[in-house]
Design a protein around this motif. Sequence first.
Motif, short mmCIF file in Angstrom:
data_model
loop_
_atom_site.label_atom_id
_atom_site.label_comp_id
_atom_site.label_asym_id
_atom_site.label_seq_id
_atom_site.Cartn_x
_atom_site.Cartn_y
_atom_site.Cartn_z
N GLN A 130 -6.44 146.48 75.90
CA GLN A 130 -7.90 146.37 75.99
C GLN A 130 -8.32 145.30 77.00
N GLY A 131 -7.66 144.14 76.94
CA GLY A 131 -7.99 143.09 77.89
C GLY A 131 -7.75 143.51 79.33
N LYS A 132 -6.68 144.23 79.55
CA LYS A 132 -6.36 144.68 80.91
C LYS A 132 -7.35 145.75 81.38
N LEU A 133 -7.76 146.63 80.49
CA LEU A 133 -8.74 147.66 80.87
C LEU A 133 -10.10 147.03 81.17
N LEU A 134 -10.46 145.98 80.42
CA LEU A 134 -11.73 145.29 80.65
C LEU A 134 -11.64 144.21 81.71
N ASN A 135 -10.40 143.94 82.16
CA ASN A 135 -10.13 142.85 83.11
C ASN A 135 -10.61 141.51 82.56
N LYS A 136 -10.35 141.30 81.27
CA LYS A 136 -10.73 140.05 80.62
C LYS A 136 -9.55 139.52 79.80
N PRO A 137 -9.39 138.20 79.72
CA PRO A 137 -8.39 137.64 78.81
C PRO A 137 -8.78 137.94 77.35
N CYS A 138 -7.79 138.07 76.50
CA CYS A 138 -8.07 138.30 75.09
C CYS A 138 -8.91 137.18 74.49
N TYR A 139 -8.66 135.93 74.91
CA TYR A 139 -9.42 134.84 74.33
C TYR A 139 -10.91 134.96 74.64
N GLU A 140 -11.25 135.49 75.81
CA GLU A 140 -12.66 135.67 76.15
C GLU A 140 -13.29 136.77 75.30
N ILE A 141 -12.54 137.84 75.05
CA ILE A 141 -13.05 138.93 74.22
C ILE A 141 -13.37 138.44 72.81
N LYS B 110 -4.61 130.87 80.57
CA LYS B 110 -4.88 131.23 81.96
C LYS B 110 -5.90 132.37 82.06
N ASP B 111 -6.55 132.44 83.19
CA ASP B 111 -7.54 133.48 83.43
C ASP B 111 -6.84 134.75 83.90
N LEU B 112 -6.09 135.34 82.96
CA LEU B 112 -5.36 136.57 83.23
C LEU B 112 -5.80 137.61 82.21
N PRO B 113 -5.89 138.89 82.59
CA PRO B 113 -6.34 139.90 81.64
C PRO B 113 -5.34 140.12 80.51
N GLY B 114 -5.86 140.45 79.34
CA GLY B 114 -5.00 140.69 78.18
C GLY B 114 -4.41 139.40 77.64
N LEU B 115 -3.16 139.47 77.21
CA LEU B 115 -2.49 138.30 76.63
C LEU B 115 -2.15 137.25 77.67
N GLY B 116 -1.99 137.65 78.92
CA GLY B 116 -1.52 136.73 79.94
C GLY B 116 -0.02 136.53 79.91
N LEU B 117 0.69 137.49 79.32
CA LEU B 117 2.15 137.41 79.21
C LEU B 117 2.80 137.64 80.58
N THR C 111 2.99 134.51 70.32
CA THR C 111 2.33 133.20 70.28
C THR C 111 1.16 133.14 71.26
N LEU C 112 1.22 133.86 72.36
CA LEU C 112 0.06 133.93 73.25
C LEU C 112 -1.09 134.69 72.59
N ALA C 113 -0.76 135.70 71.79
CA ALA C 113 -1.80 136.41 71.04
C ALA C 113 -2.49 135.45 70.08
N ALA C 114 -1.71 134.63 69.37
CA ALA C 114 -2.30 133.65 68.45
C ALA C 114 -3.05 132.56 69.22
N ALA C 115 -2.51 132.16 70.37
CA ALA C 115 -3.17 131.12 71.16
C ALA C 115 -4.54 131.56 71.64
N ALA C 116 -4.74 132.86 71.80
CA ALA C 116 -6.06 133.37 72.20
C ALA C 116 -7.11 133.11 71.13
N LEU C 117 -6.68 132.94 69.86
CA LEU C 117 -7.59 132.65 68.76
C LEU C 117 -7.61 131.17 68.40
N ALA C 118 -6.63 130.41 68.90
CA ALA C 118 -6.46 129.02 68.47
C ALA C 118 -7.68 128.14 68.71
N PRO C 119 -8.45 128.31 69.81
CA PRO C 119 -9.63 127.45 69.99
C PRO C 119 -10.70 127.64 68.91
N LEU C 120 -10.59 128.70 68.14
CA LEU C 120 -11.53 128.93 67.03
C LEU C 120 -11.08 128.23 65.76
#
Length: 343
Positions: free
Chosen positions: A104-115, A327-334, A288-297
């Motif tokens: 989803q992040g890659k299709l939207l060209n957005k990082p998961c954390y932004e979504i 990082k400002d990479l789409p999706g997980l940034g893996l 862990t990158l998937a979890a890190a996308a939620l960690a600031p919350l």
Amino acid sequence: MKISCRQFELELKHPFSISKFTRTSTPLMLLKIEHEGVIGYGEASMVPYMGESYESATAFLNLVDWDKIQYPFDFKEIITYLDSLALGQPAIKAAIDIALNDIQGKLLNKPCYEIYGADPAKMPVTSYTIGIDTPEVIREKLKDAEAFKVIKVKLGRDNDQEIIETIRSMTSVPLYVDANQGWADKIKAIDLIYWLHNQGVVLIEQPMDKNNLDGNAWLTERSPIPLLADEAVQRLADMDKLKGAYHGINVKLMKSCGMYEGHQMILKARSFGMKVLIGCMSETSCATLAAAALAPLCNWADLDGPWLTKNNPFTDPAFENGKYILKDLPGLGLTGVTSDLFL
């Protein structure tokens, strides 16, 4: 959709002991999902006490009718569908959810954390976990933790004070404690909690048996340190009964079936006035990158998986001053996915 999976044994740098068992590796199922030329990666960390295995994960993947999962993804509907196929098995469900979030992040060209509305500037420090061990081995493990600003300590046996004293002989950084249900006597437990408070302990996970709601609530009422439910809270449906019994919860994507429900648990905890630690099992950079996308919350993070292992198949996450750098990479940034990983 094209689905590929890979059985992978994640090797730990040191034998890992908690109150009830010791292990040296963790079986993973790495997942690759391709949708209209876009690839998403997911991971199931199948720690033994959760009851999942290569066999159960493979059987579950074979049950999924991938034609039922269409973009744009309705993650609530997807998890309802996955739950209808089989009870339990949250780790392999998490692998599917994480891979679809990556797509989803890659299709939207957005990082998961932004979504998910997470601000990278609010990333909490993440802790480095020290399992139960002898003083000599604990001192060796602490040398691997020099880049971290917080140490998480596994307790729950007869040598709890010795472990803390050993760590305090080498470092004064704040400590998180995980008792893993190891304390049976609430009077002894509250005495130990006050002692731990004086040792600079910031939080304590699952002090008593997960089924002992009254005992944990008794401790929560008296504790000077926030007490968090871990084994007592697996998924969103578990949370209502915990209100008032703990100060907070530990969200792990391998328990919550992935990012969508993990995020829902964070929101519900906030509505209850509870604090949140986002944690991990033995995991690679992918989960862990998937979890890190939620960690600031969240209030706290314990996402040390890649640094506790010897054979992380991906590039280690960007890490600075004790924190993940999103990082400002789409999706997980893996990054660091090799062409032969799913052959």
